[in-house]
Write an enzyme that holds these catalytic residues in place. Structure first.
Site, PDB file in Angstrom:
ATOM      1  N   CYS A  40      -9.973  45.758  -6.040  1.00  0.00           N
ATOM      2  CA  CYS A  40     -10.222  44.405  -6.843  1.00  0.00           C
ATOM      3  C   CYS A  40      -9.307  43.308  -6.248  1.00  0.00           C
ATOM      4  CB  CYS A  40     -10.069  44.849  -8.186  1.00  0.00           C
ATOM      5  SG  CYS A  40     -10.175  43.253  -9.221  1.00  0.00           S
ATOM      6  N   THR A  94      -7.723  41.689  -8.007  1.00  0.00           N
ATOM      7  CA  THR A  94      -6.698  41.823  -9.013  1.00  0.00           C
ATOM      8  C   THR A  94      -5.563  42.508  -8.215  1.00  0.00           C
ATOM      9  OG1 THR A  94      -7.977  41.343 -10.824  1.00  0.00           O
ATOM     10  CG2 THR A  94      -5.573  42.328 -11.222  1.00  0.00           C
ATOM     11  N   HIS A 151      -3.714  40.520  -5.929  1.00  0.00           N
ATOM     12  CA  HIS A 151      -2.763  39.757  -6.478  1.00  0.00           C
ATOM     13  C   HIS A 151      -1.436  40.584  -6.785  1.00  0.00           C
ATOM     14  CE1 HIS A 151      -4.765  36.133  -6.993  1.00  0.00           C
ATOM     15  NE2 HIS A 151      -5.871  36.591  -7.638  1.00  0.00           N
ATOM     16  N   HIS A 199      -8.167  50.138 -11.116  1.00  0.00           N
ATOM     17  CA  HIS A 199      -8.856  50.203 -12.401  1.00  0.00           C
ATOM     18  C   HIS A 199     -10.514  50.251 -12.432  1.00  0.00           C
ATOM     19  CE1 HIS A 199      -8.435  45.885 -11.117  1.00  0.00           C
ATOM     20  NE2 HIS A 199      -9.526  45.798 -11.805  1.00  0.00           N
ATOM     21  N   GLU A 200     -11.009  50.349 -11.428  1.00  0.00           N
ATOM     22  CA  GLU A 200     -12.405  50.336 -11.029  1.00  0.00           C
ATOM     23  C   GLU A 200     -12.742  51.542 -10.644  1.00  0.00           C
ATOM     24  OE1 GLU A 200     -13.611  47.356  -8.324  1.00  0.00           O
ATOM     25  OE2 GLU A 200     -12.698  45.477  -9.337  1.00  0.00           O
ATOM     26  N   CYS A 205      -4.212  45.730 -29.326  1.00  0.00           N
ATOM     27  CA  CYS A 205      -3.441  46.249 -30.330  1.00  0.00           C
ATOM     28  C   CYS A 205      -3.891  46.522 -31.756  1.00  0.00           C
ATOM     29  CB  CYS A 205      -2.300  45.011 -30.455  1.00  0.00           C
ATOM     30  SG  CYS A 205      -2.710  43.496 -31.359  1.00  0.00           S
ATOM     31  N   CYS A 226      -3.805  41.583 -33.892  1.00  0.00           N
ATOM     32  CA  CYS A 226      -3.528  40.209 -33.629  1.00  0.00           C
ATOM     33  C   CYS A 226      -4.653  39.463 -34.284  1.00  0.00           C
ATOM     34  CB  CYS A 226      -3.215  39.983 -32.195  1.00  0.00           C
ATOM     35  SG  CYS A 226      -4.639  40.233 -31.175  1.00  0.00           S
ATOM     36  N   CYS A 249      -8.029  40.387 -32.287  1.00  0.00           N
ATOM     37  CA  CYS A 249      -8.275  41.674 -32.703  1.00  0.00           C
ATOM     38  C   CYS A 249      -9.142  41.389 -34.040  1.00  0.00           C
ATOM     39  CB  CYS A 249      -7.184  42.912 -32.723  1.00  0.00           C
ATOM     40  SG  CYS A 249      -6.855  43.194 -31.049  1.00  0.00           S
ATOM     41  N   CYS A 278      -7.623  40.648 -26.681  1.00  0.00           N
ATOM     42  CA  CYS A 278      -6.688  40.813 -27.597  1.00  0.00           C
ATOM     43  C   CYS A 278      -5.235  39.947 -27.203  1.00  0.00           C
ATOM     44  CB  CYS A 278      -5.984  42.200 -27.682  1.00  0.00           C
ATOM     45  SG  CYS A 278      -4.355  42.538 -28.267  1.00  0.00           S
TER      46      CYS A 278
HETATM   47  N1  LIG Z   1     -13.226  36.760 -15.800  1.00  0.00           N
HETATM   48  C1  LIG Z   1     -12.849  37.914 -15.505  1.00  0.00           C
HETATM   49  O1  LIG Z   1     -12.190  38.674 -16.051  1.00  0.00           O
HETATM   50  C2  LIG Z   1     -12.486  38.334 -13.819  1.00  0.00           C
HETATM   51  C3  LIG Z   1     -12.845  39.718 -13.379  1.00  0.00           C
HETATM   52  C4  LIG Z   1     -12.961  39.964 -12.179  1.00  0.00           C
HETATM   53  C5  LIG Z   1     -12.452  38.949 -11.147  1.00  0.00           C
HETATM   54  N2  LIG Z   1     -12.400  37.881 -11.810  1.00  0.00           N
HETATM   55  C6  LIG Z   1     -12.009  36.572 -10.710  1.00  0.00           C
HETATM   56  O2  LIG Z   1     -13.451  36.160 -10.266  1.00  0.00           O
HETATM   57  C7  LIG Z   1     -13.178  35.840  -8.867  1.00  0.00           C
HETATM   58  C8  LIG Z   1     -14.214  36.302  -7.943  1.00  0.00           C
HETATM   59  O3  LIG Z   1     -13.727  37.718  -7.687  1.00  0.00           O
HETATM   60  P1  LIG Z   1     -14.276  38.650  -6.540  1.00  0.00           P
HETATM   61  O4  LIG Z   1     -13.708  39.668  -6.423  1.00  0.00           O
HETATM   62  O5  LIG Z   1     -15.662  38.342  -6.185  1.00  0.00           O
HETATM   63  O6  LIG Z   1     -13.486  37.701  -5.329  1.00  0.00           O
HETATM   64  P2  LIG Z   1     -13.513  37.061  -3.883  1.00  0.00           P
HETATM   65  O7  LIG Z   1     -12.241  36.379  -3.554  1.00  0.00           O
HETATM   66  O8  LIG Z   1     -13.947  38.291  -3.135  1.00  0.00           O
HETATM   67  O9  LIG Z   1     -14.735  36.225  -3.898  1.00  0.00           O
HETATM   68  C9  LIG Z   1     -14.525  34.746  -4.143  1.00  0.00           C
HETATM   69  C10 LIG Z   1     -15.586  34.131  -3.112  1.00  0.00           C
HETATM   70  O10 LIG Z   1     -15.633  32.735  -3.050  1.00  0.00           O
HETATM   71  C11 LIG Z   1     -15.668  32.234  -1.932  1.00  0.00           C
HETATM   72  N3  LIG Z   1     -15.414  30.816  -1.662  1.00  0.00           N
HETATM   73  C12 LIG Z   1     -14.259  30.498  -1.206  1.00  0.00           C
HETATM   74  N4  LIG Z   1     -14.521  29.024  -1.571  1.00  0.00           N
HETATM   75  C13 LIG Z   1     -15.482  28.699  -1.872  1.00  0.00           C
HETATM   76  C14 LIG Z   1     -16.400  27.538  -2.105  1.00  0.00           C
HETATM   77  N5  LIG Z   1     -15.807  26.028  -2.042  1.00  0.00           N
HETATM   78  N6  LIG Z   1     -17.713  27.647  -2.596  1.00  0.00           N
HETATM   79  C15 LIG Z   1     -18.340  28.769  -2.675  1.00  0.00           C
HETATM   80  N7  LIG Z   1     -17.710  30.001  -2.371  1.00  0.00           N
HETATM   81  C16 LIG Z   1     -16.194  29.884  -2.174  1.00  0.00           C
HETATM   82  C17 LIG Z   1     -14.989  33.039  -0.935  1.00  0.00           C
HETATM   83  O11 LIG Z   1     -15.408  33.102   0.304  1.00  0.00           O
HETATM   84  C18 LIG Z   1     -15.274  34.713  -1.558  1.00  0.00           C
HETATM   85  O12 LIG Z   1     -16.276  35.282  -1.007  1.00  0.00           O
HETATM   86  C19 LIG Z   1     -11.679  35.975  -8.581  1.00  0.00           C
HETATM   87  O13 LIG Z   1     -11.131  34.452  -8.818  1.00  0.00           O
HETATM   88  C20 LIG Z   1     -11.224  37.111  -9.384  1.00  0.00           C
HETATM   89  O14 LIG Z   1     -10.017  36.795  -9.778  1.00  0.00           O
HETATM   90  C21 LIG Z   1     -12.489  37.328 -12.964  1.00  0.00           C
HETATM   91 ZN   LIG Z   2     -11.318  44.715 -10.993  1.00  0.00          ZN
HETATM   92 ZN   LIG Z   3      -4.426  42.487 -30.652  1.00  0.00          ZN
END
Ligand SMILES: NC(=O)c1ccc[n+]([C@@H]2O[C@H](COP(=O)([O-])OP(=O)(O)OC[C@H]3O[C@@H](n4cnc5c(N)ncnc54)[C@H](O)[C@@H]3O)[C@@H](O)[C@H]2O)c1
Ligand SMILES: [Zn+2]
Ligand SMILES: [Zn+2]
Length: 339
Positions: free
Chosen positions: A37, A39, A42, A60-61, A90, A93, A96, A104
């Protein structure tokens, strides 16, 4: 047994570790597959060094089969096929207590704040488990977690049949949001700047365009008779997309922020006033989103296999990270975790 460790800034190694016996309320899972992922990337870059404990087992996936159960675990038995909703809350909080335990205020994300799934045997709290139907392969089941993210996003975006939806970013999450919104009966427009991803989405029958060459605002206005989109999902994390997103919704339309924007980002607030827009944040998932994701995946109607670029062994993780970052022809890479 084998595990993949993040060892500090941009260093991944495969090594051995000792399985953790499940204590009361826990289960031990023989991990089958684990998706990589954003993450995890990161973590790889050290952005989460304040949360991980080195050397950290990430991931985690996942999907797998129960190997052992601890005391007090009655609903699960050895051999059950499962996936994990990797959130440990937790229970005490204000979030929760308000019924929002998935966000949480002391949330521990398993795989960041505690050891993750990229190991042969993974021990987790039993409350995180979801049962897998027999017609779902363990490869497909490794996509349930990101699919649950998409289900949560679409639910919070309140997308209805017949609506016009724009998704900015066609990575794994954007593509899964597209699949879920299409299944909900919405018309979907996906935009990305990566030609491989635009083409992959088009190959799945989705209306996908290159955001670098297409005037999105003009296209959306043309396709909606000048009204604008009912709902826009920001799934790119890109500044250019946050500039575009406020120009796309209709009056009283919604914008859902799914991508992580670690830095404060300028947003055109005038549009919120002018068109009475709503901005919705969406973070991870709740149990019902996992249940929906499992049902949808098991229905066989989503082209999930098409987003799996390839499957690599645990030892291939570092190379897979490099490939994902090269911006090349990659969507989702799975790691095979068995002995
Ligand atoms: N909300 C949540 O809980 C949650 C969960 C998982 C991932 N995320 C986040 O969601 C986002 C997407 O995740 P992912 O795994 O698909 O990431 P990813 O980086 O694979 O996908 C992002 C896409 O955006 C494209 N992109 C870049 N600039 C762009 C623009 N100007 N216009 C359109 N597209 C553009 C990239 O080419 C890429 O394909 C990430 O920021 C990730 O951290 C959030
Ligand atoms: Zn993930
Ligand atoms: Zn909590």
């Amino acid at each position: 047994m084998k595990a993949a460790f993040y060892e500090g800034h941009e260093s991944i190694a495969t090594g051995s570790c000792t399985p953790v016996n499940p204590s009361a309320g826990q289960v031990q899972i023989r991990v089958s597959h684990c998706g990589i992922c954003g993450t995890d990337l990161h973590i790889f870059h050290g952005n989460m060094d304040h949360r991980v404990k080195l050397p950290q087992i990430i991931g985690h996936e996942m999907s797998g089969t129960i190997e052992a159960v601890g005391d007090d675990v009655s609903q699960w038995t050895v051999g059950d096929r499962v996936t994990v909703r990797p959130l440990d809350h937790c229970g005490a909080c204000p979030a929760c207590k308000a019924g929002h335990s998935h966000i949480c205020m002391n949330l521990k994300f398993i795989g960041i704040d505690s050891p993750g799934a990229m190991q042969e045997l993974w021990t987790v709290p039993a409350h995180t488990l979801h049962r897998l139907p027999s017609n779902l392969t363990l490869e497909q089941a490794a996509l349930i977690e990101p699919l649950a993210v998409a289900c949560h996003d679409v639910r919070l975006g309140e997308v209805k049949a017949g609506e016009y939806v724009v998704i900015l970013g066609a990575g794994p999450i954007g593509l899964l949001i597209a699949m879920v919104t299409r299944a909900a009966g919405a018309n979907v427009l996906l935009a990305d700047v990566n030609p491989f991803r635009v083409e992959l989405a088009s190959g799945l029958g989705l209306n996908a365009v290159d955001a670098r060459t297409v005037d999105l605002v003009a296209l959306v206005n043309e396709q909606t008779g000048g009204a604008g989109a009912d709902c826009v999902f920001e799934v790119s994390g890109a500044k250019a997309a946050t500039e575009t997103m406020t120009k796309l919704p209709r009056t009283r339309g919604r914008i859902v922020i799914v991508a992580i924007h670690p830095q404060p980002t300028p947003v055109d607030l005038f549009r919120f006033f002018w068109r009475e827009l709503r901005l919705v944040g969406a973070r991870v998932y709740e149990a019902q989103d996992f249940n929906q994701a499992i049902d949808m995946a098991a229905s066989g109607t989503l082209p999930l296999n098409k987003i799996i670029t390839k499957t690599v062994p645990l030892e291939g993780l570092a190379e897979a990270f490099r490939e994902m970052e090269s911006g090349g022809e990659v969507m989702k890479i799975l790691v095979r975790c068995p002995a």
